[in-house]
Write a protein that holds these residues in place. Structure first.
Motif, mmCIF file in Angstrom:
data_model
loop_
_atom_site.group_PDB
_atom_site.id
_atom_site.type_symbol
_atom_site.label_atom_id
_atom_site.label_comp_id
_atom_site.label_asym_id
_atom_site.label_seq_id
_atom_site.Cartn_x
_atom_site.Cartn_y
_atom_site.Cartn_z
ATOM 1 N N ASN A 1 -2.107 1.006 -26.735
ATOM 2 C CA ASN A 1 -1.911 2.455 -26.752
ATOM 3 C C ASN A 1 -1.061 2.888 -27.945
ATOM 4 O O ASN A 1 -1.322 3.922 -28.563
ATOM 5 N N CYS A 2 -0.053 2.100 -28.248
ATOM 6 C CA CYS A 2 0.813 2.423 -29.378
ATOM 7 C C CYS A 2 0.034 2.356 -30.695
ATOM 8 O O CYS A 2 0.176 3.211 -31.563
ATOM 9 N N ARG A 3 -0.789 1.333 -30.835
ATOM 10 C CA ARG A 3 -1.607 1.205 -32.054
ATOM 11 C C ARG A 3 -2.622 2.336 -32.165
ATOM 12 O O ARG A 3 -2.873 2.845 -33.254
ATOM 13 N N LEU A 4 -3.205 2.727 -31.041
ATOM 14 C CA LEU A 4 -4.155 3.840 -31.058
ATOM 15 C C LEU A 4 -3.458 5.160 -31.383
ATOM 16 O O LEU A 4 -4.012 5.995 -32.097
ATOM 17 N N ALA A 5 -2.245 5.335 -30.879
ATOM 18 C CA ALA A 5 -1.492 6.564 -31.164
ATOM 19 C C ALA A 5 -1.061 6.613 -32.626
ATOM 20 O O ALA A 5 -0.872 7.694 -33.192
ATOM 21 N N ARG A 6 -0.935 5.457 -33.262
ATOM 22 C CA ARG A 6 -0.488 5.414 -34.653
ATOM 23 C C ARG A 6 -1.630 5.709 -35.628
ATOM 24 O O ARG A 6 -1.384 6.091 -36.774
ATOM 25 N N LEU A 7 -2.861 5.558 -35.217
ATOM 26 C CA LEU A 7 -4.001 5.788 -36.115
ATOM 27 C C LEU A 7 -4.011 7.177 -36.755
ATOM 28 O O LEU A 7 -4.158 7.286 -37.977
ATOM 29 N N PRO A 8 -3.862 8.276 -35.993
ATOM 30 C CA PRO A 8 -3.846 9.585 -36.660
ATOM 31 C C PRO A 8 -2.632 9.758 -37.571
ATOM 32 O O PRO A 8 -2.727 10.409 -38.610
ATOM 33 N N LEU A 9 -1.506 9.150 -37.198
ATOM 34 C CA LEU A 9 -0.326 9.244 -38.059
ATOM 35 C C LEU A 9 -0.571 8.528 -39.385
ATOM 36 O O LEU A 9 -0.189 9.016 -40.452
ATOM 37 N N GLN A 10 -1.214 7.366 -39.324
ATOM 38 C CA GLN A 10 -1.530 6.629 -40.537
ATOM 39 C C GLN A 10 -2.570 7.375 -41.363
ATOM 40 O O GLN A 10 -2.505 7.382 -42.594
ATOM 41 N N LEU A 11 -3.498 8.039 -40.712
ATOM 42 C CA LEU A 11 -4.512 8.819 -41.424
ATOM 43 C C LEU A 11 -3.864 9.964 -42.200
ATOM 44 O O LEU A 11 -4.203 10.213 -43.358
ATOM 45 N N VAL A 12 -2.920 10.648 -41.580
ATOM 46 C CA VAL A 12 -2.195 11.714 -42.282
ATOM 47 C C VAL A 12 -1.455 11.139 -43.483
ATOM 48 O O VAL A 12 -1.455 11.723 -44.574
ATOM 49 N N ASP A 13 -0.849 9.972 -43.307
ATOM 50 C CA ASP A 13 -0.130 9.344 -44.411
ATOM 51 C C ASP A 13 -1.080 8.966 -45.538
ATOM 52 O O ASP A 13 -0.778 9.182 -46.715
ATOM 53 N N ASP A 14 -2.232 8.413 -45.199
ATOM 54 C CA ASP A 14 -3.184 7.970 -46.218
ATOM 55 C C ASP A 14 -3.890 9.117 -46.923
ATOM 56 O O ASP A 14 -4.202 9.023 -48.104
ATOM 57 N N VAL A 15 -4.140 10.209 -46.219
ATOM 58 C CA VAL A 15 -4.931 11.299 -46.796
ATOM 59 C C VAL A 15 -4.070 12.418 -47.374
ATOM 60 O O VAL A 15 -4.259 12.837 -48.510
ATOM 61 N N MET B 1 -0.351 12.776 -47.392
ATOM 62 C CA MET B 1 0.944 12.510 -48.014
ATOM 63 C C MET B 1 0.839 11.933 -49.418
ATOM 64 O O MET B 1 1.768 12.043 -50.203
ATOM 65 N N VAL B 2 -0.295 11.317 -49.740
ATOM 66 C CA VAL B 2 -0.439 10.743 -51.084
ATOM 67 C C VAL B 2 -0.523 11.824 -52.153
ATOM 68 O O VAL B 2 -0.300 11.546 -53.326
ATOM 69 N N HIS B 3 -0.823 13.041 -51.756
ATOM 70 C CA HIS B 3 -0.912 14.142 -52.720
ATOM 71 C C HIS B 3 0.454 14.731 -53.060
ATOM 72 O O HIS B 3 0.572 15.499 -54.003
ATOM 73 N N LEU B 4 1.465 14.364 -52.280
ATOM 74 C CA LEU B 4 2.816 14.837 -52.555
ATOM 75 C C LEU B 4 3.509 13.912 -53.544
ATOM 76 O O LEU B 4 3.148 12.739 -53.677
ATOM 77 N N ASP B 5 4.505 14.440 -54.215
ATOM 78 C CA ASP B 5 5.315 13.639 -55.120
ATOM 79 C C ASP B 5 6.009 12.523 -54.328
ATOM 80 O O ASP B 5 6.360 12.702 -53.168
ATOM 81 N N ARG B 6 6.228 11.363 -54.965
ATOM 82 C CA ARG B 6 6.849 10.230 -54.284
ATOM 83 C C ARG B 6 8.251 10.548 -53.794
ATOM 84 O O ARG B 6 8.725 9.949 -52.841
ATOM 85 N N GLN B 7 8.928 11.497 -54.422
ATOM 86 C CA GLN B 7 10.289 11.859 -54.035
ATOM 87 C C GLN B 7 10.343 13.158 -53.234
ATOM 88 O O GLN B 7 11.428 13.684 -52.986
ATOM 89 N N ALA B 8 9.192 13.688 -52.838
ATOM 90 C CA ALA B 8 9.164 14.931 -52.065
ATOM 91 C C ALA B 8 9.846 14.706 -50.708
ATOM 92 O O ALA B 8 9.602 13.687 -50.053
ATOM 93 N N PRO B 9 10.699 15.620 -50.297
ATOM 94 C CA PRO B 9 11.414 15.439 -49.020
ATOM 95 C C PRO B 9 10.481 15.262 -47.827
ATOM 96 O O PRO B 9 10.768 14.455 -46.938
ATOM 97 N N ALA B 10 9.367 15.967 -47.803
ATOM 98 C CA ALA B 10 8.442 15.846 -46.676
ATOM 99 C C ALA B 10 7.831 14.443 -46.624
ATOM 100 O O ALA B 10 7.700 13.849 -45.552
#
Length: 96
Positions: free
Chosen positions: A15-29, A31-40
């Motif tokens: 369940n934990c791994r399944l719950a992490r999938l959308p979080l990882q998707l947001v990170d991969d899709v 967050m990569v468009h933000l600057d590496r030092q962006a606070p968000a």
């Protein structure tokens, strides 16, 4: 551990791994468009690392422990001295 105890822990790990999938998707899709030092981006990375550390501790999940150890947050520059300098410059300009 007894087989009766290991089965619910395995279900919780899944369940934990399944719950992490959308979080990882947001990170991969997104967050990569933000600057590496962006606070968000830094806050989101720290949030994911915290989730992995919690799962590793509570569920004895080796995969989450490896993921938390492998993904370290980007270093944040020291903002205290920079902010103090900006404040001083603003005060000097105001009085000059």
């Amino acid at each position: 551990m007894t087989p009766l105890r290991t089965h619910p822990i395995g279900v919780l790990r899944l369940n934990c791994r399944l719950a992490r999938l959308p979080l990882q998707l947001v990170d991969d899709v997104a967050m990569v468009h933000l600057d590496r030092q962006a606070p968000a981006r830094l806050a989101y990375q720290r949030f994911l690392i915290g989730c992995d550390r919690t799962a590793a501790y509570l569920l004895n999940d080796e995969t989450a422990a490896r993921r938390a150890a492998a993904s370290s947050p980007s270093p944040v520059p020291a903002r205290g001295p920079i902010l103090a300098n900006q404040i001083l410059c603003g005060v000097r300009r105001r009085w000059a």
